[in-house]
Motif scaffolding. Sequence first.
Motif, PDB file in Angstrom:
ATOM      1  N   LEU A 158      82.435  19.175 -35.729  1.00  0.00           N
ATOM      2  CA  LEU A 158      81.875  19.582 -34.445  1.00  0.00           C
ATOM      3  C   LEU A 158      82.240  21.025 -34.117  1.00  0.00           C
ATOM      4  O   LEU A 158      81.386  21.808 -33.682  1.00  0.00           O
ATOM      5  CB  LEU A 158      82.374  18.652 -33.339  1.00  0.00           C
ATOM      6  CG  LEU A 158      81.792  17.239 -33.351  1.00  0.00           C
ATOM      7  CD1 LEU A 158      82.593  16.322 -32.429  1.00  0.00           C
ATOM      8  CD2 LEU A 158      80.323  17.261 -32.926  1.00  0.00           C
ATOM      9  N   HIS A 161      80.445  23.553 -36.914  1.00  0.00           N
ATOM     10  CA  HIS A 161      79.000  23.615 -37.122  1.00  0.00           C
ATOM     11  C   HIS A 161      78.145  23.457 -35.863  1.00  0.00           C
ATOM     12  O   HIS A 161      77.004  23.927 -35.855  1.00  0.00           O
ATOM     13  CB  HIS A 161      78.591  22.540 -38.135  1.00  0.00           C
ATOM     14  CG  HIS A 161      79.257  22.673 -39.460  1.00  0.00           C
ATOM     15  ND1 HIS A 161      79.062  23.745 -40.303  1.00  0.00           N
ATOM     16  CD2 HIS A 161      80.151  21.863 -40.100  1.00  0.00           C
ATOM     17  CE1 HIS A 161      79.782  23.600 -41.392  1.00  0.00           C
ATOM     18  NE2 HIS A 161      80.456  22.468 -41.298  1.00  0.00           N
ATOM     19  N   PHE A 162      78.664  22.827 -34.828  1.00  0.00           N
ATOM     20  CA  PHE A 162      77.786  22.490 -33.705  1.00  0.00           C
ATOM     21  C   PHE A 162      78.213  23.078 -32.359  1.00  0.00           C
ATOM     22  O   PHE A 162      77.366  23.516 -31.575  1.00  0.00           O
ATOM     23  CB  PHE A 162      77.656  20.974 -33.590  1.00  0.00           C
ATOM     24  CG  PHE A 162      77.126  20.347 -34.845  1.00  0.00           C
ATOM     25  CD1 PHE A 162      75.889  20.709 -35.348  1.00  0.00           C
ATOM     26  CD2 PHE A 162      77.869  19.415 -35.541  1.00  0.00           C
ATOM     27  CE1 PHE A 162      75.397  20.151 -36.526  1.00  0.00           C
ATOM     28  CE2 PHE A 162      77.391  18.848 -36.709  1.00  0.00           C
ATOM     29  CZ  PHE A 162      76.152  19.213 -37.204  1.00  0.00           C
ATOM     30  N   ARG A 163      79.483  23.088 -32.070  1.00  0.00           N
ATOM     31  CA  ARG A 163      79.902  23.609 -30.760  1.00  0.00           C
ATOM     32  C   ARG A 163      79.486  25.077 -30.546  1.00  0.00           C
ATOM     33  O   ARG A 163      79.063  25.434 -29.447  1.00  0.00           O
ATOM     34  CB  ARG A 163      81.413  23.460 -30.590  1.00  0.00           C
ATOM     35  CG  ARG A 163      81.888  22.013 -30.388  1.00  0.00           C
ATOM     36  CD  ARG A 163      83.359  22.014 -30.045  1.00  0.00           C
ATOM     37  NE  ARG A 163      83.974  20.702 -30.016  1.00  0.00           N
ATOM     38  CZ  ARG A 163      84.087  19.939 -28.935  1.00  0.00           C
ATOM     39  NH1 ARG A 163      83.584  20.350 -27.787  1.00  0.00           N
ATOM     40  NH2 ARG A 163      84.704  18.766 -29.008  1.00  0.00           N
ATOM     41  N   HIS A 212      76.852  26.615 -31.392  1.00  0.00           N
ATOM     42  CA  HIS A 212      75.426  26.761 -31.129  1.00  0.00           C
ATOM     43  C   HIS A 212      74.930  25.861 -29.991  1.00  0.00           C
ATOM     44  O   HIS A 212      73.945  26.182 -29.329  1.00  0.00           O
ATOM     45  CB  HIS A 212      74.625  26.436 -32.396  1.00  0.00           C
ATOM     46  CG  HIS A 212      75.129  27.129 -33.622  1.00  0.00           C
ATOM     47  ND1 HIS A 212      75.131  28.495 -33.758  1.00  0.00           N
ATOM     48  CD2 HIS A 212      75.675  26.650 -34.764  1.00  0.00           C
ATOM     49  CE1 HIS A 212      75.644  28.836 -34.934  1.00  0.00           C
ATOM     50  NE2 HIS A 212      75.982  27.726 -35.562  1.00  0.00           N
ATOM     51  N   LEU A 213      75.600  24.740 -29.773  1.00  0.00           N
ATOM     52  CA  LEU A 213      75.099  23.754 -28.812  1.00  0.00           C
ATOM     53  C   LEU A 213      76.057  23.507 -27.651  1.00  0.00           C
ATOM     54  O   LEU A 213      75.673  22.835 -26.694  1.00  0.00           O
ATOM     55  CB  LEU A 213      74.858  22.413 -29.529  1.00  0.00           C
ATOM     56  CG  LEU A 213      73.984  22.431 -30.774  1.00  0.00           C
ATOM     57  CD1 LEU A 213      73.984  21.056 -31.432  1.00  0.00           C
ATOM     58  CD2 LEU A 213      72.564  22.846 -30.422  1.00  0.00           C
ATOM     59  N   LEU A 230      68.442  20.352 -33.170  1.00  0.00           N
ATOM     60  CA  LEU A 230      69.457  19.848 -34.093  1.00  0.00           C
ATOM     61  C   LEU A 230      69.124  20.225 -35.532  1.00  0.00           C
ATOM     62  O   LEU A 230      70.018  20.566 -36.317  1.00  0.00           O
ATOM     63  CB  LEU A 230      69.576  18.330 -33.957  1.00  0.00           C
ATOM     64  CG  LEU A 230      70.081  17.821 -32.603  1.00  0.00           C
ATOM     65  CD1 LEU A 230      70.162  16.304 -32.606  1.00  0.00           C
ATOM     66  CD2 LEU A 230      71.432  18.423 -32.266  1.00  0.00           C
ATOM     67  N   ALA A 264      70.145  23.746 -36.066  1.00  0.00           N
ATOM     68  CA  ALA A 264      71.600  23.864 -36.192  1.00  0.00           C
ATOM     69  C   ALA A 264      72.058  23.424 -37.575  1.00  0.00           C
ATOM     70  O   ALA A 264      72.934  24.055 -38.186  1.00  0.00           O
ATOM     71  CB  ALA A 264      72.278  23.040 -35.113  1.00  0.00           C
ATOM     72  N   LEU A 265      71.470  22.356 -38.084  1.00  0.00           N
ATOM     73  CA  LEU A 265      71.833  21.866 -39.407  1.00  0.00           C
ATOM     74  C   LEU A 265      71.416  22.838 -40.501  1.00  0.00           C
ATOM     75  O   LEU A 265      72.163  23.080 -41.454  1.00  0.00           O
ATOM     76  CB  LEU A 265      71.198  20.498 -39.651  1.00  0.00           C
ATOM     77  CG  LEU A 265      71.825  19.319 -38.899  1.00  0.00           C
ATOM     78  CD1 LEU A 265      70.893  18.118 -38.939  1.00  0.00           C
ATOM     79  CD2 LEU A 265      73.174  18.950 -39.505  1.00  0.00           C
ATOM     80  N   CYS A 273      73.572  26.002 -41.239  1.00  0.00           N
ATOM     81  CA  CYS A 273      74.878  25.838 -41.886  1.00  0.00           C
ATOM     82  C   CYS A 273      74.749  25.905 -43.405  1.00  0.00           C
ATOM     83  O   CYS A 273      73.740  25.494 -43.975  1.00  0.00           O
ATOM     84  CB  CYS A 273      75.502  24.501 -41.492  1.00  0.00           C
ATOM     85  SG  CYS A 273      75.728  24.296 -39.706  1.00  0.00           S
ATOM     86  N   LEU A 298      76.908  13.698 -35.245  1.00  0.00           N
ATOM     87  CA  LEU A 298      75.900  14.043 -34.245  1.00  0.00           C
ATOM     88  C   LEU A 298      75.285  12.784 -33.630  1.00  0.00           C
ATOM     89  O   LEU A 298      75.119  12.686 -32.404  1.00  0.00           O
ATOM     90  CB  LEU A 298      74.787  14.878 -34.886  1.00  0.00           C
ATOM     91  CG  LEU A 298      74.992  16.390 -34.977  1.00  0.00           C
ATOM     92  CD1 LEU A 298      73.759  17.023 -35.588  1.00  0.00           C
ATOM     93  CD2 LEU A 298      75.263  16.988 -33.610  1.00  0.00           C
ATOM     94  N   ALA A 329      69.219  12.757 -32.408  1.00  0.00           N
ATOM     95  CA  ALA A 329      69.854  12.804 -33.724  1.00  0.00           C
ATOM     96  C   ALA A 329      69.465  11.616 -34.584  1.00  0.00           C
ATOM     97  O   ALA A 329      69.610  11.668 -35.807  1.00  0.00           O
ATOM     98  CB  ALA A 329      71.370  12.862 -33.567  1.00  0.00           C
TER      99      ALA A 329
END
Length: 215
Positions: A38, A41-43, A45-46, A59, A62-63, A66, A81, A99
């Motif tokens: 998290l 890779h995700f926090r 951007h999201l 999503l 975002a994937l 990476c 996710l 997701a």
Amino acid sequence: EDTEDPEPVPTFDTMADQYLAHCAPLAKSTREGYAKLLATHFRPHLGDKPIDSITTGTLSQALNRCDWRTPKTRLNAITVLRGVFELAFLDGHIAVNPAARIKGTRLQRQPPDPFSLDERDRLLCWLHEHRRPWWPYFAFAFYSGLRSSELIALEWGDIDTERRIVRVQRARVRRETKGTKTATVRDTHLSPTAMAALQTQKAATLLRSPLVFLD
């Protein structure tokens, strides 16, 4: 009549924190892996986006942004996710889980590539000649079949020298001792080489620690 203001929609960061809190019963290594996925890779951007504003397309972007080391890492990230958004769905913050529509890559397991008997013997011979303190660990590993996490959690009390049996009942991962990977206790008969490795190791650790192998 006065009406209360509706509660603000939580952000992705807020739901991610709540999801990790719900993962408390899982193994420490699993929780840490989820948190790292998290955070990495995700926090970034999201994180500040309201959870109900994030779409399947968001999503996917975002994937795709990476650089995944392996397909399995990507699949693990999708699993996390899905968990975050499933919690948001169950709490009534979103109508659908975006997701859930993300597809993972099907993985084909590679066949194992164990050392040959000749390679094993050459490795142990080299260790015995050049890295003598390391020889007991690797000799016992080869001849007992214990996993690495089981080896570093092995205690002298687990060994029955008269019957030549080791009881495998715990593992150690990321400095946390827990049950074995299969959640079962098993007894393993020890070969003469495994017993010789333990006999050599006694001089190094028997009087220093309950653990057989120390780093």
